[in-house]
Design a protein around this motif. Structure first.
Motif, PDB file in Angstrom:
ATOM      1  N   GLN A  80       0.834  -1.197   0.000  1.00  0.00           N
ATOM      2  CA  GLN A  80       0.000   0.000   0.000  1.00  0.00           C
ATOM      3  C   GLN A  80       0.872   1.253   0.000  1.00  0.00           C
ATOM      4  OE1 GLN A  80      -3.199   1.052   0.136  1.00  0.00           O
ATOM      5  NE2 GLN A  80      -4.319  -0.875   0.117  1.00  0.00           N
ATOM      6  N   ARG A  81       0.524   2.185  -0.835  1.00  0.00           N
ATOM      7  CA  ARG A  81       1.229   3.466  -0.833  1.00  0.00           C
ATOM      8  C   ARG A  81       0.791   4.308   0.354  1.00  0.00           C
ATOM      9  NH1 ARG A  81       3.474   5.831  -6.267  1.00  0.00           N
ATOM     10  NH2 ARG A  81       3.728   3.941  -7.494  1.00  0.00           N
ATOM     11  N   GLN A  82       1.763   5.077   0.876  1.00  0.00           N
ATOM     12  CA  GLN A  82       1.507   5.973   1.993  1.00  0.00           C
ATOM     13  C   GLN A  82       1.806   7.417   1.574  1.00  0.00           C
ATOM     14  OE1 GLN A  82       0.316   4.471   4.672  1.00  0.00           O
ATOM     15  NE2 GLN A  82       0.700   2.424   3.867  1.00  0.00           N
ATOM     16  N   VAL A  83       1.253   8.345   2.320  1.00  0.00           N
ATOM     17  CA  VAL A  83       1.531   9.760   2.089  1.00  0.00           C
ATOM     18  C   VAL A  83       2.880  10.103   2.719  1.00  0.00           C
ATOM     19  CG1 VAL A  83       0.793  12.128   2.559  1.00  0.00           C
ATOM     20  CG2 VAL A  83      -0.909  10.365   2.011  1.00  0.00           C
ATOM     21  N   ILE A  84       3.785  10.685   1.929  1.00  0.00           N
ATOM     22  CA  ILE A  84       5.106  11.046   2.463  1.00  0.00           C
ATOM     23  C   ILE A  84       5.306  12.560   2.530  1.00  0.00           C
ATOM     24  CG2 ILE A  84       6.252   8.903   1.820  1.00  0.00           C
ATOM     25  CD1 ILE A  84       7.310  10.320  -0.684  1.00  0.00           C
ATOM     26  N   GLN A  85       4.407  13.318   1.904  1.00  0.00           N
ATOM     27  CA  GLN A  85       4.518  14.778   1.961  1.00  0.00           C
ATOM     28  C   GLN A  85       3.168  15.389   1.610  1.00  0.00           C
ATOM     29  OE1 GLN A  85       7.331  16.487  -0.816  1.00  0.00           O
ATOM     30  NE2 GLN A  85       7.085  18.569  -0.046  1.00  0.00           N
ATOM     31  N   THR A  86       2.799  16.438   2.311  1.00  0.00           N
ATOM     32  CA  THR A  86       1.608  17.199   1.941  1.00  0.00           C
ATOM     33  C   THR A  86       2.011  18.650   1.673  1.00  0.00           C
ATOM     34  OG1 THR A  86       1.058  17.647   4.266  1.00  0.00           O
ATOM     35  CG2 THR A  86       0.000  15.738   3.221  1.00  0.00           C
ATOM     36  N   VAL A  87       1.350  19.250   0.703  1.00  0.00           N
ATOM     37  CA  VAL A  87       1.691  20.600   0.267  1.00  0.00           C
ATOM     38  C   VAL A  87       0.408  21.407   0.120  1.00  0.00           C
ATOM     39  CG1 VAL A  87       2.727  21.990  -1.561  1.00  0.00           C
ATOM     40  CG2 VAL A  87       3.720  19.768  -0.978  1.00  0.00           C
ATOM     41  N   GLN A  88       0.400  22.598   0.682  1.00  0.00           N
ATOM     42  CA  GLN A  88      -0.697  23.532   0.494  1.00  0.00           C
ATOM     43  C   GLN A  88      -0.400  24.430  -0.700  1.00  0.00           C
ATOM     44  OE1 GLN A  88      -3.546  23.653   2.497  1.00  0.00           O
ATOM     45  NE2 GLN A  88      -2.720  21.811   3.437  1.00  0.00           N
ATOM     46  N   GLY A  89      -1.425  24.705  -1.484  1.00  0.00           N
ATOM     47  CA  GLY A  89      -1.243  25.598  -2.612  1.00  0.00           C
ATOM     48  C   GLY A  89      -0.936  27.018  -2.163  1.00  0.00           C
ATOM     49  N   ARG A  90      -0.272  27.773  -3.027  1.00  0.00           N
ATOM     50  CA  ARG A  90       0.068  29.159  -2.747  1.00  0.00           C
ATOM     51  C   ARG A  90      -0.655  30.071  -3.719  1.00  0.00           C
ATOM     52  NH1 ARG A  90       6.611  29.400  -1.550  1.00  0.00           N
ATOM     53  NH2 ARG A  90       6.578  28.225   0.412  1.00  0.00           N
ATOM     54  N   SER A  91      -1.311  31.080  -3.185  1.00  0.00           N
ATOM     55  CA  SER A  91      -2.019  32.045  -4.006  1.00  0.00           C
ATOM     56  C   SER A  91      -1.017  32.928  -4.738  1.00  0.00           C
ATOM     57  CB  SER A  91      -2.940  32.900  -3.135  1.00  0.00           C
ATOM     58  OG  SER A  91      -3.602  33.882  -3.900  1.00  0.00           O
ATOM     59  N   THR A  92      -1.176  33.047  -6.058  1.00  0.00           N
ATOM     60  CA  THR A  92      -0.276  33.875  -6.847  1.00  0.00           C
ATOM     61  C   THR A  92      -0.997  34.320  -8.113  1.00  0.00           C
ATOM     62  OG1 THR A  92       1.945  34.004  -7.806  1.00  0.00           O
ATOM     63  CG2 THR A  92       0.770  31.923  -8.071  1.00  0.00           C
TER      64      THR A  92
END
Length: 277
Positions: A3-15
């Motif tokens: 099973q794949r796991q989450v290794i990084q989460t990223v929030q979008g940046r307003s631009t």
């Protein structure tokens, strides 16, 4: 089966990009510069015409592919080779810039919601100077299937016997738009070595074991493995699931040019300035 796991989460940046289009940049920032072969992911969403009406006037590309997926609204494109077309709700444009193209992407509305995504996909060195081409795909050509209440739109790749219309043989991408109702679960199989990520654009979803909750506006990078399970609790979710074969090549990027060396970038700039592009 791993099973794949989450290794990084990223929030979008307003631009802002283009002539002042307000976007949410999720990939292509210092938080997540790229995920081979993917270079950038933008979400554009606004019902305020001042946020989008100026559009993206003429600009060049070389060395990669751009993928525009419209959820709502209208976007017209044309280029310096005489090609033109109109994207409406549910449509996809997969553009291979190859050796170079100058094009524009302009909204064709002055009110109402404009909502969609643009993904950049790298090309291998052997294909960076190929002839440019478009795959303009109307919504009715994109298969959608439903299983246990989960709706899956197959833009690229193949799942459960449903094959997306996109032809991209080098990176062999998977591009799914998924809608999960509350209390749902869905498992996907994919090649272990593929790079993969999820971007939740409505609601929230849960991935992996131990469970990681991915909220709206968050991109989740997945580790290696040949299966992934996505679930929801009391809230529905809409998300993009995107995966592809990494190229494992050097990348040098400068604005709208993505090549393999500084010399190739300098040549791209010279070609654009001289009108060859």
């Amino acid at each position: 089966m791993k099973q794949r796991q989450v290794i990084q989460t990223v929030q979008g940046r307003s631009t802002y990009d283009g002539a002042g289009v307000h976007i949410n940049r999720v990939m292509g920032t210092s938080q997540l510069l790229q995920l081979d072969p993917f270079l950038l992911l933008d979400e554009f969403k606004s019902d305020n015409p001042n946020d989008y009406i100026a559009g993206f006037p003429d600009h060049p590309h070389r060395g990669f592919e751009t993928v525009t997926y419209m959820l709502t609204g209208r976007m017209r494109h044309k280029d310096n080779q005489g090609n033109k077309g109109l994207l409406t709700a549910g449509d996809v444009q997969w553009m291979t810039a190859g050796r170079g193209i100058v094009h524009s992407e302009m909204p064709e509305q002055e009110d109402g919601l404009l909502w969609g995504f643009q993904l950049w996909v790298n090309l291998p060195a052997q294909d960076k100077m190929t002839a440019p081409r478009y795959q303009d795909i109307q919504s009715e050509r994109i298969p959608i299937f439903e299983e246990n209440g989960v709706k899956v739109k197959v833009i690229a790749g193949e799942i459960n016997g449903y094959k997306g219309p996109v032809d991209a043989p080098t990176t062999q991408p998977i591009y799914l738009d998924m809608e999960l109702p509350p209390q749902a679960s869905y498992s996907l199989s994919l090649l272990d070595h593929y790079s993969a990520f999820i971007y939740v654009y409505v609601g929230s979803a849960q991935v992996g074991n131990p469970i990681k909750t991915i909220n709206q506006g968050t991109l989740a990078v997945l580790d290696s493995g040949n299966t992934i399970t996505i679930t929801t609790t009391d809230e529905s979710a809409r998300l993009l699931f995107i995966a592809g074969q990494p190229l494992k090549e050097s990348i040098v990027r400068y604005g709208p040019f993505v090549m393999n060396s500084k010399e190739e970038i300098q040549q791209a700039l010279a070609d654009y300035q001289s009108g060859i592009l």
